[in-house]
Design a protein around this motif. Structure first.
Motif, mmCIF file in Angstrom:
data_model
loop_
_atom_site.group_PDB
_atom_site.id
_atom_site.type_symbol
_atom_site.label_atom_id
_atom_site.label_comp_id
_atom_site.label_asym_id
_atom_site.label_seq_id
_atom_site.Cartn_x
_atom_site.Cartn_y
_atom_site.Cartn_z
ATOM 1 N N GLN A 206 5.717 -9.100 -2.558
ATOM 2 C CA GLN A 206 6.278 -7.843 -2.463
ATOM 3 C C GLN A 206 5.198 -6.930 -2.211
ATOM 4 O OE1 GLN A 206 9.223 -7.686 -5.673
ATOM 5 N NE2 GLN A 206 10.962 -7.315 -4.176
ATOM 6 N N VAL A 207 4.220 -6.989 -3.232
ATOM 7 C CA VAL A 207 3.030 -5.929 -3.444
ATOM 8 C C VAL A 207 2.382 -6.142 -2.018
ATOM 9 C CG1 VAL A 207 0.894 -5.664 -4.364
ATOM 10 C CG2 VAL A 207 2.852 -5.862 -5.816
ATOM 11 N N ILE A 208 1.701 -7.268 -1.780
ATOM 12 C CA ILE A 208 0.992 -7.470 -0.237
ATOM 13 C C ILE A 208 1.948 -6.924 0.619
ATOM 14 C CG2 ILE A 208 0.473 -9.157 1.206
ATOM 15 C CD1 ILE A 208 0.021 -11.203 -1.254
ATOM 16 N N GLU A 209 3.290 -7.073 0.831
ATOM 17 C CA GLU A 209 4.089 -6.608 2.014
ATOM 18 C C GLU A 209 4.140 -4.761 1.845
ATOM 19 O OE1 GLU A 209 5.178 -7.680 4.599
ATOM 20 O OE2 GLU A 209 4.942 -9.841 4.176
ATOM 21 N N LYS A 210 4.269 -4.489 0.548
ATOM 22 C CA LYS A 210 4.130 -3.134 0.322
ATOM 23 C C LYS A 210 2.816 -2.124 0.913
ATOM 24 C CE LYS A 210 5.637 0.662 -1.762
ATOM 25 N NZ LYS A 210 6.919 1.457 -1.304
ATOM 26 N N LEU A 211 1.712 -2.931 0.479
ATOM 27 C CA LEU A 211 0.791 -2.266 1.036
ATOM 28 C C LEU A 211 0.431 -2.465 2.392
ATOM 29 C CD1 LEU A 211 -1.712 -3.462 -2.229
ATOM 30 C CD2 LEU A 211 -1.000 -1.196 -1.905
ATOM 31 N N LYS B 40 2.267 -2.220 4.856
ATOM 32 C CA LYS B 40 3.085 -1.090 5.118
ATOM 33 C C LYS B 40 2.535 0.287 4.774
ATOM 34 C CE LYS B 40 7.190 -3.948 5.420
ATOM 35 N NZ LYS B 40 8.833 -4.255 4.911
ATOM 36 N N GLU B 41 2.270 0.314 3.526
ATOM 37 C CA GLU B 41 1.765 1.897 3.063
ATOM 38 C C GLU B 41 0.487 1.604 2.195
ATOM 39 O OE1 GLU B 41 3.691 5.483 0.387
ATOM 40 O OE2 GLU B 41 4.941 3.358 0.895
ATOM 41 N N ILE B 42 -0.588 1.423 2.876
ATOM 42 C CA ILE B 42 -1.788 1.268 1.967
ATOM 43 C C ILE B 42 -2.170 2.286 1.048
ATOM 44 C CG2 ILE B 42 -3.265 2.495 3.495
ATOM 45 C CD1 ILE B 42 -3.950 -1.212 2.228
ATOM 46 N N ASP B 43 -1.667 3.427 1.022
ATOM 47 C CA ASP B 43 -1.988 4.280 0.138
ATOM 48 C C ASP B 43 -0.948 4.459 -0.956
ATOM 49 O OD1 ASP B 43 -4.442 5.141 1.244
ATOM 50 O OD2 ASP B 43 -3.121 6.569 2.615
ATOM 51 N N ALA B 44 0.058 3.460 -0.984
ATOM 52 C CA ALA B 44 1.125 3.436 -2.127
ATOM 53 C C ALA B 44 0.417 3.434 -3.458
ATOM 54 C CB ALA B 44 2.022 2.330 -1.552
ATOM 55 N N ASP B 45 1.066 4.210 -4.160
ATOM 56 C CA ASP B 45 0.964 4.151 -5.902
ATOM 57 C C ASP B 45 2.056 3.408 -6.482
ATOM 58 O OD1 ASP B 45 2.983 5.965 -5.730
ATOM 59 O OD2 ASP B 45 2.117 7.501 -6.612
ATOM 60 N N SER B 46 2.882 2.735 -5.745
ATOM 61 C CA SER B 46 4.074 2.013 -6.278
ATOM 62 C C SER B 46 3.871 0.438 -6.153
ATOM 63 C CB SER B 46 5.437 2.436 -5.868
ATOM 64 O OG SER B 46 5.165 2.534 -4.306
ATOM 65 N N ALA B 47 2.830 -0.117 -5.910
ATOM 66 C CA ALA B 47 2.436 -1.409 -5.853
ATOM 67 C C ALA B 47 2.367 -1.974 -7.260
ATOM 68 C CB ALA B 47 1.454 -1.843 -5.055
ATOM 69 N N VAL B 48 3.703 -2.241 -7.916
ATOM 70 C CA VAL B 48 3.584 -2.886 -9.244
ATOM 71 C C VAL B 48 4.440 -4.171 -9.359
ATOM 72 C CG1 VAL B 48 4.927 -2.031 -11.355
ATOM 73 C CG2 VAL B 48 3.921 -0.112 -9.996
ATOM 74 N N LEU C 64 0.984 -9.989 -21.372
ATOM 75 C CA LEU C 64 0.817 -9.202 -20.203
ATOM 76 C C LEU C 64 1.914 -8.650 -19.715
ATOM 77 C CD1 LEU C 64 -0.916 -8.358 -17.724
ATOM 78 C CD2 LEU C 64 -0.725 -10.620 -16.675
ATOM 79 N N ASN C 65 2.147 -7.347 -19.765
ATOM 80 C CA ASN C 65 3.573 -6.788 -19.261
ATOM 81 C C ASN C 65 3.519 -6.216 -17.913
ATOM 82 O OD1 ASN C 65 3.912 -5.799 -22.627
ATOM 83 N ND2 ASN C 65 4.310 -7.839 -21.845
ATOM 84 N N HIS C 66 2.628 -5.643 -17.487
ATOM 85 C CA HIS C 66 2.639 -4.797 -16.173
ATOM 86 C C HIS C 66 1.237 -4.929 -15.509
ATOM 87 C CE1 HIS C 66 3.638 -0.872 -14.207
ATOM 88 N NE2 HIS C 66 2.403 -0.689 -14.320
ATOM 89 N N ILE C 67 1.581 -5.028 -13.958
ATOM 90 C CA ILE C 67 0.201 -5.221 -13.143
ATOM 91 C C ILE C 67 0.699 -4.008 -12.017
ATOM 92 C CG2 ILE C 67 -0.965 -6.495 -11.643
ATOM 93 C CD1 ILE C 67 -0.068 -8.950 -13.400
ATOM 94 N N TRP C 68 -0.433 -3.389 -11.842
ATOM 95 C CA TRP C 68 -0.490 -2.029 -10.881
ATOM 96 C C TRP C 68 -1.835 -2.528 -9.775
ATOM 97 C CZ3 TRP C 68 -3.514 2.774 -10.899
ATOM 98 C CH2 TRP C 68 -2.713 3.665 -10.013
ATOM 99 N N ASP D 242 -10.222 4.797 -1.495
ATOM 100 C CA ASP D 242 -11.476 4.646 -0.826
ATOM 101 C C ASP D 242 -11.913 3.202 -0.219
ATOM 102 O OD1 ASP D 242 -11.737 7.578 -1.307
ATOM 103 O OD2 ASP D 242 -13.038 7.140 -2.945
ATOM 104 N N GLU D 243 -10.900 2.760 0.305
ATOM 105 C CA GLU D 243 -10.914 1.592 0.831
ATOM 106 C C GLU D 243 -11.474 0.241 -0.008
ATOM 107 O OE1 GLU D 243 -13.743 1.821 4.309
ATOM 108 O OE2 GLU D 243 -12.462 3.020 5.548
ATOM 109 N N GLU D 244 -11.231 0.505 -1.460
ATOM 110 C CA GLU D 244 -11.537 -0.578 -2.484
ATOM 111 C C GLU D 244 -10.004 -0.918 -2.935
ATOM 112 O OE1 GLU D 244 -16.048 -0.105 -4.211
ATOM 113 O OE2 GLU D 244 -14.125 0.827 -5.200
ATOM 114 N N ILE D 245 -9.879 -1.919 -3.506
ATOM 115 C CA ILE D 245 -8.647 -2.471 -4.099
ATOM 116 C C ILE D 245 -8.841 -2.506 -5.490
ATOM 117 C CG2 ILE D 245 -9.017 -4.902 -3.510
ATOM 118 C CD1 ILE D 245 -5.985 -5.157 -3.546
ATOM 119 N N LEU D 246 -8.222 -1.881 -6.343
ATOM 120 C CA LEU D 246 -8.441 -2.153 -7.737
ATOM 121 C C LEU D 246 -7.213 -2.662 -8.286
ATOM 122 C CD1 LEU D 246 -6.906 0.300 -9.548
ATOM 123 C CD2 LEU D 246 -8.484 1.678 -8.288
#
Length: 507
Positions: free
Chosen positions: A292-297, A299-307, A336-340, A345-349
């Motif tokens: 889901q996170v891969i598909e989200k990004l 479609k929307e590379i700047d999304a802040d909801s890839a959770v 471990l409870n949550h991953i974001w 700036d063209e980096e994935i964190l």
């Protein structure tokens, strides 16, 4: 012969029976073994995570319970192989022990188990008592729950048919416990940064060991704890950095076995394991959150909801526990409870949040597993979209970052050997920028420049303390070593101003 096992040490960590067989389950959940046995078939069942002090408590409890005549050690998991604790206990009975000084320090006499894994026994226990214990208890090693349970039942029948007498009278020895020296410091909200996971780990351990607050645990012990600790790893290489000699509590072989626990949907790798992080991410809630996170990004590379969420709150989810119960109601709930995941700036964190984090024993593997997940998402984006991102920082937020008391001695040794070396690797770059100091028209002028060399502000005055205060107030995130350097240079500039001498920075 039925007799209640009486544990002098760590009683809340043990399951007690009335038999003559002690069971050490290693990293396997002790309850997974106990549920397959009757109380009269065993004397005690307990886990063993660390050889440094865990074995010492086992030895002391066995000396007080001489009706125990058999010891079954379950050495079944990758964690057992990595820690070496089960093997070390086995080697005590098979190979013995020898006099030793911990860290070659005076007044640190102890017994060292003859094993590749370091394990100590208190010197207060005499040689002859340890030898008699080794000679009186028959030790067995098994590599699975099934094998261990089969053996325990066979031994229990044998003992029931022909009871074995106690091999000594119960005996106990004084236990000397050390209290760590704790320096004053912030309890909440720490930020620690390093280039590699290994470097960051040593810094984390040092911060907690020197300033962590002592708190009791639910396991008959103590830990040192800091609340809400952020660790930032900036440049971990793709193939992972392992120092030589390796001081991490894991090696590459263990890492290769651990990474699938985060990436893959395999519900049960072995008996005694309730879940894996990979299962929670891939299927526990009825959907593949990594996908889901891969598909989200895409479609929307700047999304802040890839959770991604790992904690199960119950809520009647048909795909989690059948009874709809939550992780609040079960022991061993996920740390471990949550991953974001975020692209900046063209980096994935990637940021992982832990409710509870054993920094010494678990954090390095946790961090490398999360880094592998971060790399997997980056690679999938590159393969399936136009985005070929760089690997940005890995960030962990440990809401309870702690060190258990059974690791303190090893931690002290790690800090003594590694922390000074890390501190000597100075990095003078500071996100707050650089500061150029000059004497201009009878004043000290400080020009603050951004990391790319742009002038962002000028400070002017004749009082070095006031100037240092203004700079720190305006840039509160300035690095401590940079503050110390600035203070020295500002004082030098002030002295030159008073004496009408020429001032040159760094001269």
């Amino acid at each position: 012969m039925q007799k209640k096992y009486v544990p002098l040490y760590k009683p809340n960590q043990l399951i007690l029976g009335t038999g003559q067989i002690a069971v050490v389950s290693g990293w396997i959940d002790k309850g997974a073994i106990a549920k397959k046995l009757e109380p009269e078939e065993f004397a005690v069942i307990g886990q063993l995570y660390s050889a440094i002090s865990g074995i010492n408590y086992i030895i002391r409890n066995l000396l007080y319970n001489p009706h125990v005549r058999h010891l079954v050690i379950v050495n079944a998991t990758e964690e057992d192989n990595n820690s070496g604790a089960a093997k070390c206990l086995l080697h005590f009975f098979r190979h013995g022990f020898e006099p030793h000084k911990r860290n070659n320090a005076p007044d640190s006499d102890c017994w060292k188990i003859i094993s590749k894994t370091v394990g100590y026994i208190d010197k207060e226990i005499p040689f002859e008592n340890l030898q008699r214990l080794r000679e009186s208890i028959e030790c067995h090693e098994k590599i699975s729950i099934t094998e261990a349970v089969t053996l325990i039942k066979e031994l229990a029948k044998k003992v029931e048919k022909t009871p074995e007498p106690e091999w000594a009278t119960p005996i106990t020895f004084p236990l000397i416990e050390t209290v760590p020296t704790i320096f004053p410091g912030e309890r909440y909200g720490h930020r620690i940064e390093g280039k590699t996971i290994a470097e960051t780990w040593v810094k984390l351990v040092h911060r907690i060991k020197t300033t962590g607050v002592l708190r009791p645990t639910g396991y008959d012990g103590q830990w040192q704890e800091l609340i809400n600790v952020m660790a930032v790893v900036t440049n971990e290489p793709a193939d992972f950095y392992f120092p030589q000699p390796n001081y991490l509590p894991m090696d590459r072989q263990y890492l290769e076995q651990y990474i699938p626990y985060i990436l893959d949907d395999v519900p049960y790798y072995r008996e005694g394991i309730k879940y894996t992080y990979g299962q929670r991410l891939r299927s526990w809630f009825g959907r593949d959150q990594i996908e889901q996170v891969i598909e989200k990004l895409i479609k929307e590379i700047d999304a802040d909801s890839a959770v991604m969420n790992i904690w199960d709150s119950g809520c009647g989810n048909l795909f989690s526990r059948p009874d709809g119960a939550s992780d609040h109601e079960f022991p061993g709930s996920p740390c471990l409870n949550h991953i974001w995941v975020r692209v900046v700036d063209e980096e994935i964190l990637l940021t992982g949040t832990f409710r509870s984090n054993d920094i010494f024993g678990a954090w390095p593997a946790n961090a490398m597993g999360l880094r592998a997940l971060q790399q997997h998402i980056r690679d999938q984006l590159a393969r399936r979209s136009k985005y070929d991102l760089k690997m940005g920082p890995l960030i962990t937020i440990s809401q309870s970052a702690h060190l258990y008391d059974n690791t303190w001695e090893t931690v002290d040794q790690l800090i003594a050997e590694q922390y000074p070396q890390i501190c000597r690797k100075k990095d003078y770059s500071d996100p707050a920028g650089t500061f150029l100091i000059e004497l201009v028209n009878g004043q000290i002028e400080v020009q603050q420049q951004s990391p790319i060399g742009e002038t962002v502000f000028r400070y002017s005055g004749s009082n070095p303390l006031q100037l240092a205060t203004q700079i720190c107030n305006a840039s509160p995130a300035i690095l401590p070593l940079h503050i110390a350097y600035l203070s020295i240079e500002l004082q030098k500039a002030s002295e030159c101003l008073k004496a009408n001498h020429h001032y040159i920075q760094d001269k």
